[in-house]
Design a protein around this motif. Structure first.
Motif, PDB file in Angstrom:
ATOM      1  N   LEU A 741      -3.619  33.986  21.263  1.00 33.70           N
ATOM      2  CA  LEU A 741      -2.237  34.198  21.711  1.00 33.70           C
ATOM      3  C   LEU A 741      -2.149  35.423  22.607  1.00 33.70           C
ATOM      4  N   SER A 744      -3.795  34.681  25.979  1.00 36.63           N
ATOM      5  CA  SER A 744      -3.077  33.695  26.798  1.00 36.63           C
ATOM      6  C   SER A 744      -2.064  34.324  27.731  1.00 36.63           C
ATOM      7  N   CYS A 745      -1.637  35.515  27.433  1.00 34.86           N
ATOM      8  CA  CYS A 745      -0.665  36.192  28.301  1.00 34.86           C
ATOM      9  C   CYS A 745      -1.299  37.340  29.071  1.00 34.86           C
ATOM     10  N   SER A 753      -6.643  33.027  30.620  1.00 31.49           N
ATOM     11  CA  SER A 753      -5.366  32.888  29.915  1.00 31.49           C
ATOM     12  C   SER A 753      -5.008  31.421  29.710  1.00 31.49           C
ATOM     13  N   THR A 754      -5.294  30.589  30.710  1.00 33.18           N
ATOM     14  CA  THR A 754      -5.009  29.158  30.550  1.00 33.18           C
ATOM     15  C   THR A 754      -5.913  28.545  29.480  1.00 33.18           C
ATOM     16  N   ALA A 757      -4.587  29.517  26.157  1.00 37.56           N
ATOM     17  CA  ALA A 757      -3.363  28.767  25.829  1.00 37.56           C
ATOM     18  C   ALA A 757      -3.710  27.343  25.397  1.00 37.56           C
ATOM     19  N   ALA A 780       4.130  32.430  18.488  1.00 31.75           N
ATOM     20  CA  ALA A 780       4.015  31.878  19.835  1.00 31.75           C
ATOM     21  C   ALA A 780       5.347  31.907  20.569  1.00 31.75           C
ATOM     22  N   GLN A 796       1.869  33.319  33.017  1.00 29.96           N
ATOM     23  CA  GLN A 796       1.044  33.074  31.832  1.00 29.96           C
ATOM     24  C   GLN A 796       1.892  32.627  30.645  1.00 29.96           C
ATOM     25  N   THR A 799       2.805  29.038  31.149  1.00 28.83           N
ATOM     26  CA  THR A 799       1.663  28.158  30.851  1.00 28.83           C
ATOM     27  C   THR A 799       1.501  27.975  29.347  1.00 28.83           C
ATOM     28  N   LEU A 800       1.662  29.069  28.605  1.00 27.10           N
ATOM     29  CA  LEU A 800       1.578  28.982  27.140  1.00 27.10           C
ATOM     30  C   LEU A 800       2.672  28.078  26.588  1.00 27.10           C
ATOM     31  N   TRP A 803       1.779  24.303  27.240  1.00 27.24           N
ATOM     32  CA  TRP A 803       0.743  23.722  26.390  1.00 27.24           C
ATOM     33  C   TRP A 803       1.187  23.608  24.932  1.00 27.24           C
TER      34      TRP A 803
END
Length: 1029
Positions: A741, A744-745, A753-754, A757, A780, A796, A799-800, A803
């Motif tokens: 987590l 991911s950012c 980061s992707t 995520a 999250a 970012q 994107t999180l 997903w």
């Protein structure tokens, strides 16, 4: 007398008299239902109803008597289960007597007898009595269709419940039914009548001397010539009648002497449908006939089938003729022969050979293939037939092959030979004392190896297929033959001028390697290994490009032959060793070289999935090696190496992800638990003890302030943990989820980061419901909301969000609706709006690396339909309320959803959504245009009436887009112009001149694929309105 006393004892009430009077004299229908309801409730008995009907039943006017009996019959239909045995007896006697009444009364009497035929309390003997009365007193074919149908139903009911009683009638029952059915024309009745005849035969009712009469009364309908009327409410199709009649005609050998001449006559007729029906019926008959039935008709049957296969212009007739020949031969093969009986199979096959074999000597003539097909059809019927024909044909074909020198002639002969070899493979060698092909083995091998060395590509391809079939014959090829075969396949696998031969040779190597692993391990794998051991000096020589190509082909060949566990244990180390050599800089390597090795590794992994032992061997060998190479490449070094950086490129890591994922999905839960127990500590604690060559210059800490290169390897962690079976418990899950987590950012590396995520989402999707899942979700959501605020991590955080939404959407988690609303709200965001619109494509699409069914993700059925139902109305509403500058984002999102929605779900909603789709075509975004065109094209074929209402707009927009700067959009627009021609012609004709003029421009497009679509579309518009179009 007892019944009369009972009738006198229960006097009907006034209400019942009134209902009877209203029905009989007042011509009202509703009183019948009321009387039946009262009888069911116990207010009246059936005998009281009969008493109330007394005057009506004795009325001199036939119509009045008919109405009275009709009322009683309707009551009996609703109340027959309540009748006592004594009541049934009296009612049966009454109805039988009334069969002698006026013809206007008969339909109501039959209706009542049908109800009584359903009675459980029917005493023995009455079924026979009823049917005798019907056979004697009623001329059935003079009745209307519905009443004839009633008679058939009465017979069917009694056959289902009183079979033994009816059989006691002997042949009289069969004769009576023949009289009933004779002359029937209505297809609804014929279906029931055919079913009755089939039951008569299959249940061993006595046919007596009436076999021919029963055949005549049914065969007069053959072949079926029926076209259902338009909007037929009964839904009876011609095929229903054909199958029903065929079941009758093919149900007994006793029909053979009458049926076979009829079939021969119809096969020889000029009607295509009659030919097809006759051949299909003959095929069905052969399953119940024996030699005795066929003997007298075999010459005529063979003559008719031969003529149809030789002369027909219809592929369907040819196929049915061949199927009938196969069934005939199979019938003759399985019949038990007496010691003194003539062997019909040998004589039949001898006739076929006599008529066909001389055509095999003329490979350029048109009858060569029909003859081969006839012989192969007969040979495919049984092992005995196969041996007889093959032993006669194979020497002839071998001789003809050497007589003819042209490649096309040899190819024809070899293809025919291949057909017979496949049949030998089909029947195998069970119960055979001698192996037929053994005597021809040397000639066949010599011939095949000759074709593999021939310069003709087409002949080589047939030779490869023939070699594969020969190799599949157990114990046929000797070690020397196999060595030669492997040598030819090796050479063909590296042919530069023929890709088709290379592919075929590699496929054949894979098939044969699974049968002869030792031969390929000894003779092929070492040669392929040598191809990979080419020194740098050789690569830099003038032959460099050729050598590079050979190395790529070697990789493909190694993966192709990895079809046996013992070969995998040789090829996998070679592939990994080659990858290590590239990594260490011993060979000049680019990303394409590494990706090629990874693709070969993935193909090997796929072949290992069916064998648990091989699967685990591959996993525990390849995965640590790949991880070690990647970790080594991610370490800082004094002199940056281009070669090491190659392993950290996006495309290379994606290829490695595919290998690790494929190697993990088929692991058992126990073995997967062992594997993940090493992988997670590697990424969380830097535990490198299980990696080969683990002498790294510094610690591996992708989550704790690791370098950018180390963080990128989280993609490999994702590949493994997101491919595990759901039952596998992941160690240190809480810490892992929090680290993912956090990463991911991280804004410094979008790839990392992707990947984090996606990994976080993949684990969320599989996590069982409970407090821990709720905790992860809350963390999250907080992270997403914080990141979406003003700051450097908005992309970012988005994107999180995307997903996580997909992970929850697939499993129908309640929070997915809230997150989808949040995503929809971002469509109006100036910065994230376009990305949010593209996010709807991700939500509706299948992924290849994470959240897949193959990777054990929880993917509920019809999640797309549910997403459409829950969200599209809100999306449309938001579009109408949105400012003009962000409307394209909503159109793009809607287009992505509709484009990936199953068309049966979209069609009912099309009228309300079509205007938005047409507006999306005006959007300047090429992605929106392409997505919308892809959505509209199938709708033009499946919903022409709705689309016709917008023909003016569709023509204008499609023609405008045919000049788009994007080639993909131009092609899609022209495909839609082509699909427009499926709309009703009167709607299109006014636009024909305009379209033909406009489509002249893309005929000169600089791209060949655009010109191809323009030619196709313009040609269809030219033909609009012409005769036959």
């Amino acid at each position: 007398m007892a019944a009369a006393a009972a009738l006198e004892a229960v006097a009907p009430t006034g209400a019942l008299w009134g209902l009877v009077h209203d029905f009989v004299m007042g011509q009202q229908e509703s009183p019948a239902d009321q009387v039946a309801a009262d009888v069911k409730s116990g207010s009246y008995t059936v005998l009281q109803v009969v008493e109330a009907l007394g005057s009506s039943l004795e009325n001199p006017e036939p119509r009045t008597r008919a109405r009275g009996i009709q009322l009683l019959s309707q009551v009996l239909h609703q109340c027959h289960s309540l009748l006592l045995e004594k009541e049934v007896v009296h009612l049966i006697l009454f109805y039988e007597n009334r069969l002698k009444d006026h013809h206007l009364v008969i339909p109501s009497v039959l209706h009542g007898l049908r109800a009584l035929s359903l009675c459980v309390a029917l005493p023995p003997g009455l079924a026979v009595s009823v049917l005798k009365a019907i056979f004697q007193e009623v001329h059935v074919q003079s009745l209307p269709q519905v009443d004839r149908h009633t008679v058939y139903n009465i017979i069917t009911n009694f056959m289902q419940t009183r079979e033994e009683e009816l059989k006691s009638l002997g042949a009289d029952f069969t004769f009576g039914f023949i009289q009933v059915m004779d002359g029937e024309k209505d297809p609804r009745n014929l279906l029931v009548a055919f079913s009755i005849v089939h039951d008569l035969i299959s249940r061993d009712y006595s046919l007596g001397p009436f076999v021919e009469e029963l055949f005549e009364v049914t065969s007069c309908y053959f072949p079926i010539d029926f076209t259902p009327p338009p909007n037929d409410p009964h839904g009876i199709q011609r095929e229903d009648l054909i199958l029903s009649l065929r079941a009758v005609l093919a149900s007994t050998p006793r029909f053979a002497e009458f049926l076979l001449p009829l079939l021969i006559e119809k096969v020889d007729s000029e009607m295509l449908s009659a030919k097809l029906d006759s051949l299909q019926t003959l095929n069905a008959c052969c399953s119940v006939y024996g030699q005795k039935e066929l003997k007298d008709f075999l010459p005529s049957l063979w003559s008719s089938i031969r003529r149809e296969v030789f002369q027909t212009a219809s592929e369907r007739v040819e196929a049915e003729g061949l199927a009938a020949l196969l069934s005939l031969t199979a019938c003759l093969s399985r019949s038990v022969l007496r010691a003194d009986a003539e062997d019909l199979l040998d004589s039949f096959l001898s006739n076929i050979l006599q008529d066909c074999r001389h055509h095999l000597c003329e490979p350029d003539m048109k009858l060569v293939w029909p003859s081969a097909k006839l012989l192969q059809a007969a040979a495919g019927a049984s092992a005995r037939a196969c041996d007889y024909i093959t032993s006669n044909v194979l020497p002839l074909l071998l001789e003809q092959f050497h007589k003819h020198s042209q490649s096309n002639q040899r190819r024809t002969i070899l293809e025919m030979m291949l057909g017979f070899l496949k049949l030998q493979q089909k029947w195998g060698y069970e119960d055979k004392d001698e192996k037929l092909l053994s005597s021809f083995k040397d000639q066949l091998c010599s011939l095949v190896f000759m074709t593999l060395a021939d310069p003709s590509t087409q002949l080589q391809l047939v030779g490869i297929r023939t070699l594969t079939v020969l190799g599949a014959q157990p114990d046929l090829l000797s070690p020397e033959d196999l060595e030669l075969a492997v040598g030819h396949l090796y050479r063909l696998s590296f042919l530069e001028e023929s890709q088709s031969c290379r592919v075929a040779a590699m496929e054949a190597s894979g098939v044969l390697a699974s049968l002869y692993p030792m031969a390929f391990s000894s003779h092929l794998v070492p040669k392929l290994a040598e191809e990979l051991r080419v020194e740098e000096s050789d690569l830099n020589s003038s032959k460099g490009p050729t050598t590079c190509a050979r190395q790529l082909l070697s990789l493909q060949a190694l993966s192709a032959v990895s079809t046996h566990p013992s070969i995998v244990r040789e090829t996998l180390p070679l592939l990994l060793q080659h990858l290590c050599q590239l990594h260490k800089g011993n060979k000049v390597a680019g990303s394409s070289d590494v990706i090629a090795v990874c693709q070969s590794l993935q193909q090997v992994a796929e072949k290992c999935q069916q064998d648990p032992t091989s699967c685990w061997y591959f996993h525990q060998t390849a995965v640590p090696c790949l991880l070690a190479l990647a970790v080594q490449a991610s370490m800082p070094e004094e002199e940056p190496s281009v070669l090491r950086k190659v392993l950290l490129e996006d495309d290379v890591l994606a290829a490695m992800v595919s290998v690790i994922g494929t190697a993990t999905t088929h692991l058992s839960p126990e073995l997967a638990t062992q594997s993940v127990a090493h992988i997670v500590p590697l990424f969380l604690d830097g535990d490198i003890s299980f990696l080969p060559e683990n002498n790294f210059p510094c610690r591996f800490q992708p989550f704790q302030d690791g370098s950018s290169g180390q963080r990128r390897l989280v993609a490999l962690l994702m590949a493994l943990v997101c491919s595990l079976p759901r039952k596998v418990e992941i160690p240190q899950l809480n810490q892992l989820m929090r680290e993912l987590l956090e990463l991911s950012c991280c804004q410094s590396c979008p790839f990392s980061s992707t990947a984090a995520a996606k990994c976080f989402a993949g684990l969320l999707n599989k996590h069982p419901a409970g407090p821990q899942l709720d905790e992860f979700l809350q963390l999250a959501v907080n992270k997403v909301e914080t990141g979406l605020g003003s700051g450097p991590c908005r992309i970012q955080a988005f994107t999180l969000l995307l997903w996580i939404t997909k992970a929850l959407l697939l499993r129908y988690h309640p929070l997915s609706s809230t997150l989808t609303d949040r995503l929809m709200g971002l469509l109006s965001d100036p910065e994230l709006g376009p990305a949010a619109a593209d996010g709807f494509s991700l939500l509706m699409s299948d992924c290849s690396d994470v959240l897949t069914r193959a990777g054990h993700a929880e993917v509920r059925i019809m999640f797309r339909q549910r997403f459409f139902t829950d969200n599209v109305p809100a999306l449309v509403q938001s579009f109408h309320a949105a400012p003009q500058d962000v409307k394209p984002n909503y159109l793009k999102g809607l287009s992505h959803v509709l484009n990936r929605l199953p068309k049966p779900v979209l069609l009912p909603e099309l009228p309300t959504l079509l205007s938005l789709l047409l507006e999306a075509l005006s959007c300047p975004d090429c992605v929106v245009q392409l997505s919308t065109l892809s959505c509209l094209q199938p709708l033009l074929l499946e919903a022409p009436q709705v689309m016709s209402l917008h023909i003016d707009t569709l023509v204008t927009k499609f023609l405008n887009l045919s000049s788009s700067p994007s080639m993909a959009v131009r092609i899609a627009a022209l495909q839609c112009m082509h699909a427009l021609t499926y709309l009703p012609t009167p709607v299109l004709l006014p636009y024909k001149p305009q379209v033909i003029r406009a489509l002249a421009k893309p005929l000169d497009d600089k791209k060949r694929l655009v010109r191809k679509e323009a030619v196709s579309a313009r040609g269809e518009w030219f033909l609009l309105g012409s005769p036959g179009s």
